[in-house]
Motif scaffolding. Structure first.
Motif, mmCIF file in Angstrom:
data_model
loop_
_atom_site.group_PDB
_atom_site.id
_atom_site.type_symbol
_atom_site.label_atom_id
_atom_site.label_comp_id
_atom_site.label_asym_id
_atom_site.label_seq_id
_atom_site.Cartn_x
_atom_site.Cartn_y
_atom_site.Cartn_z
ATOM 1 N N PRO A 50 0.821 -1.227 0.000
ATOM 2 C CA PRO A 50 0.000 0.000 0.000
ATOM 3 C C PRO A 50 0.851 1.272 0.000
ATOM 4 O O PRO A 50 1.993 1.270 0.467
ATOM 5 C CB PRO A 50 -0.775 -0.088 1.325
ATOM 6 C CG PRO A 50 -0.697 -1.516 1.743
ATOM 7 C CD PRO A 50 0.581 -2.050 1.192
ATOM 8 N N SER A 51 0.290 2.345 -0.526
ATOM 9 C CA SER A 51 0.951 3.659 -0.538
ATOM 10 C C SER A 51 -0.082 4.720 -0.855
ATOM 11 O O SER A 51 -1.010 4.474 -1.627
ATOM 12 C CB SER A 51 2.034 3.687 -1.627
ATOM 13 O OG SER A 51 2.495 5.007 -1.840
ATOM 14 N N THR A 52 0.078 5.880 -0.268
ATOM 15 C CA THR A 52 -0.691 7.053 -0.694
ATOM 16 C C THR A 52 0.261 8.086 -1.291
ATOM 17 O O THR A 52 0.186 8.427 -2.471
ATOM 18 C CB THR A 52 -1.477 7.659 0.484
ATOM 19 O OG1 THR A 52 -2.439 6.708 0.917
ATOM 20 C CG2 THR A 52 -2.203 8.949 0.075
ATOM 21 N N ARG A 53 1.193 8.581 -0.458
ATOM 22 C CA ARG A 53 2.086 9.664 -0.859
ATOM 23 C C ARG A 53 3.032 9.309 -1.995
ATOM 24 O O ARG A 53 3.168 10.056 -2.967
ATOM 25 C CB ARG A 53 2.984 10.111 0.307
ATOM 26 C CG ARG A 53 2.356 11.075 1.256
ATOM 27 C CD ARG A 53 2.875 10.795 2.646
ATOM 28 N NE ARG A 53 2.313 9.532 3.052
ATOM 29 C CZ ARG A 53 1.101 9.424 3.596
ATOM 30 N NH1 ARG A 53 0.419 10.478 3.867
ATOM 31 N NH2 ARG A 53 0.607 8.230 3.883
ATOM 32 N N THR A 54 3.747 8.197 -1.836
ATOM 33 C CA THR A 54 4.809 7.903 -2.801
ATOM 34 C C THR A 54 4.202 7.679 -4.180
ATOM 35 O O THR A 54 4.636 8.266 -5.180
ATOM 36 C CB THR A 54 5.601 6.661 -2.342
ATOM 37 O OG1 THR A 54 5.956 6.851 -0.981
ATOM 38 C CG2 THR A 54 6.849 6.468 -3.177
ATOM 39 N N ARG A 103 7.501 -0.425 -5.662
ATOM 40 C CA ARG A 103 7.464 -0.673 -4.214
ATOM 41 C C ARG A 103 7.173 -2.164 -4.024
ATOM 42 O O ARG A 103 6.264 -2.700 -4.661
ATOM 43 C CB ARG A 103 6.394 0.167 -3.514
ATOM 44 C CG ARG A 103 6.202 -0.267 -2.047
ATOM 45 C CD ARG A 103 5.355 0.681 -1.252
ATOM 46 N NE ARG A 103 6.067 1.925 -0.991
ATOM 47 C CZ ARG A 103 5.610 2.876 -0.184
ATOM 48 N NH1 ARG A 103 4.461 2.717 0.440
ATOM 49 N NH2 ARG A 103 6.301 3.977 0.000
ATOM 50 N N HIS A 131 14.447 3.545 1.043
ATOM 51 C CA HIS A 131 13.370 4.347 0.440
ATOM 52 C C HIS A 131 14.026 5.668 0.001
ATOM 53 O O HIS A 131 13.784 6.722 0.566
ATOM 54 C CB HIS A 131 12.280 4.576 1.497
ATOM 55 C CG HIS A 131 10.969 5.109 0.972
ATOM 56 N ND1 HIS A 131 10.782 5.540 -0.326
ATOM 57 C CD2 HIS A 131 9.772 5.272 1.590
ATOM 58 C CE1 HIS A 131 9.532 5.948 -0.471
ATOM 59 N NE2 HIS A 131 8.905 5.798 0.663
ATOM 60 N N GLN A 134 12.164 9.026 -0.834
ATOM 61 C CA GLN A 134 11.689 9.672 0.406
ATOM 62 C C GLN A 134 12.822 10.499 1.012
ATOM 63 O O GLN A 134 12.613 11.635 1.455
ATOM 64 C CB GLN A 134 11.218 8.604 1.402
ATOM 65 C CG GLN A 134 10.810 9.159 2.762
ATOM 66 C CD GLN A 134 9.483 9.888 2.735
ATOM 67 O OE1 GLN A 134 8.546 9.439 2.094
ATOM 68 N NE2 GLN A 134 9.393 11.014 3.423
ATOM 69 N N PRO A 262 7.620 10.768 7.816
ATOM 70 C CA PRO A 262 7.356 10.408 6.412
ATOM 71 C C PRO A 262 5.861 10.197 6.160
ATOM 72 O O PRO A 262 5.420 10.260 5.023
ATOM 73 C CB PRO A 262 8.143 9.110 6.212
ATOM 74 C CG PRO A 262 8.355 8.545 7.581
ATOM 75 C CD PRO A 262 8.405 9.731 8.516
ATOM 76 N N LEU A 263 5.087 9.946 7.237
ATOM 77 C CA LEU A 263 3.661 9.612 7.166
ATOM 78 C C LEU A 263 3.491 8.295 6.382
ATOM 79 O O LEU A 263 4.337 7.993 5.559
ATOM 80 C CB LEU A 263 2.824 10.748 6.560
ATOM 81 C CG LEU A 263 2.944 12.113 7.279
ATOM 82 C CD1 LEU A 263 2.091 13.159 6.530
ATOM 83 C CD2 LEU A 263 2.493 12.026 8.732
ATOM 84 N N PRO A 264 2.465 7.510 6.559
ATOM 85 C CA PRO A 264 1.348 7.772 7.457
ATOM 86 C C PRO A 264 1.746 7.627 8.927
ATOM 87 O O PRO A 264 2.657 6.882 9.264
ATOM 88 C CB PRO A 264 0.346 6.671 7.071
ATOM 89 C CG PRO A 264 1.206 5.536 6.588
ATOM 90 C CD PRO A 264 2.366 6.188 5.900
HETATM 91 N N1 CP Z 1 6.057 8.216 3.128
HETATM 92 C C1 CP Z 1 5.530 7.200 2.415
HETATM 93 O O1 CP Z 1 6.248 6.364 1.841
HETATM 94 O O2 CP Z 1 4.153 7.174 2.395
HETATM 95 P P1 CP Z 1 3.230 6.150 1.580
HETATM 96 O O3 CP Z 1 3.471 4.767 2.206
HETATM 97 O O4 CP Z 1 1.823 6.629 1.753
HETATM 98 O O5 CP Z 1 3.699 6.146 0.161
#
Ligand code: CP
Length: 305
Positions: A50-54, A103, A131, A134, A262-264
């Motif tokens: 899963p990922s949102t930002r990257t 990823r 990463h 990031q 880095p979130l989440p």
């Molecule tokens: N910082 C980061 O990698 O966030 P995601 O897992 O949402 O991509």
């Protein structure tokens, strides 16, 4: 090809160059406009975790450069579900795209992919490994909101499984940082990384109290406990909720302390901290767009130099 697999492969000059290109890209990202630097190019997007930002900042970056994105979508709907290997998937997708962002839950997956790919591979996280993209946005944030040279920084949370802090350590060591590590003993920084830092004459301090650690630092880099990496859920329960940043914890922090993440996040930074002048983590997530614009340009050769 130029792949982006680990920060260990970058010199300070190369990093500084990427940060400068990202500065040129930032007005496009901020004004939500676009350019045609990567017009006609296709970015293959392969996310096995899963990922949102990257994922979304890579896709936004590609679109803002005039390029297109081609995504595997859900792993379950792809031939990975039928048992296709990563090597075969990469060979095929490389034929459809100009670069691939990957990823994957397996440490070393991006390196393996680069051996089978006819196009550049950008590592968007390989298990508990690295990463690097990031790290570039983390460095950009630090440069913008504090300073890189000789930074006093605390890395806190899950330093064992947290790939963002592994990559960040190598980059910070090029700028002569003083690094304080704060984690539950079960989640301490891998010893080989600490040894690598010491070989580079980086001062590394191990501290158990977050309140003590933050009194003297300019940046606090907080991380989430990486629940999904624990082989035993009972072990996760022992360390969950051990470290938490609240306004109370920040009472003795320097006025100019910047808090990054880095979130989440789960519960390691309470929402009350968001309103303080220390909070930099949402700006940090925005900087993912200009940084990834710079990195996409770099690997697909759209810069005139
Ligand atoms: N910082 C980061 O990698 O966030 P995601 O897992 O949402 O991509």
């Amino acid at each position: 090809h130029m792949h982006i697999i680990s920060m260990k492969e970058f010199t300070r000059d190369m990093i500084d160059h990427v940060l400068e290109v990202a500065e040129e890209m930032e007005p496009i990202a901020r004004s939500k406009s676009s350019s045609d630097l990567l017009k006609g190019k296709v970015l293959g997007v392969l996310f096995f975790e899963p990922s949102t930002r990257t994922r979304m900042s890579f896709e936004a970056a590609m679109m803002r450069l005039g390029g297109e994105v081609l995504s595997l979508g859900s792993v379950d709907a792809s031939s990975v579900a039928k048992g296709e290997t990563l090597a075969d998937t990469i060979r095929v997708v490389a034929g459809y795209s100009n670069a691939i962002v990957l990823r994957h839950p397996m440490e070393g997956a991006a390196r393996l992919a680069s051996e089978f790919s006819a196009v550049p591979i950008l590592n968007a996280g390989d298990g508990a490994g690295h990463h690097p993209t990031q790290t570039f946005l983390d460095l950009y944030t630090i440069k913008r909101e504090s300073h890189l040279e000789g930074l006093k920084v605390a890395l806190a949370g899950d330093l064992k499984y947290g790939r963002t802090v592994h990559s960040l350590c190598y980059a910070l060591s090029l700028y002569g940082a003083e690094i304080t590590l704060v984690s539950p003993p079960e989640l301490s920084m891998p010893s080989e990384i600490i040894e690598d830092l010491k070989k580079k004459n980086i001062k590394v301090i191990e501290e158990s109290s977050i309140e003590d650690a933050i009194q003297d630092v300019e940046v606090l880099y907080m991380t989430r406990i990486q629940k999904e990496r624990f082989p035993d859920p009972a072990e996760y329960q022992k360390v969950a909720n051990r470290l938490q940043i609240t306004p109370e914890v920040l009472k003795n922090a320097k006025k100019n302390l910047r808090i990054m993440h880095p979130l989440p996040r789960t519960n390691e930074i309470t929402p009350q901290v968001d309103k303080t002048a220390h909070a930099s983590y949402f700006d940090q997530s925005f900087y993912g767009v200009p940084i990834r614009m710079a990195l996409l340009c770099l690997v697909m050769g759209c810069l005139n130099e």
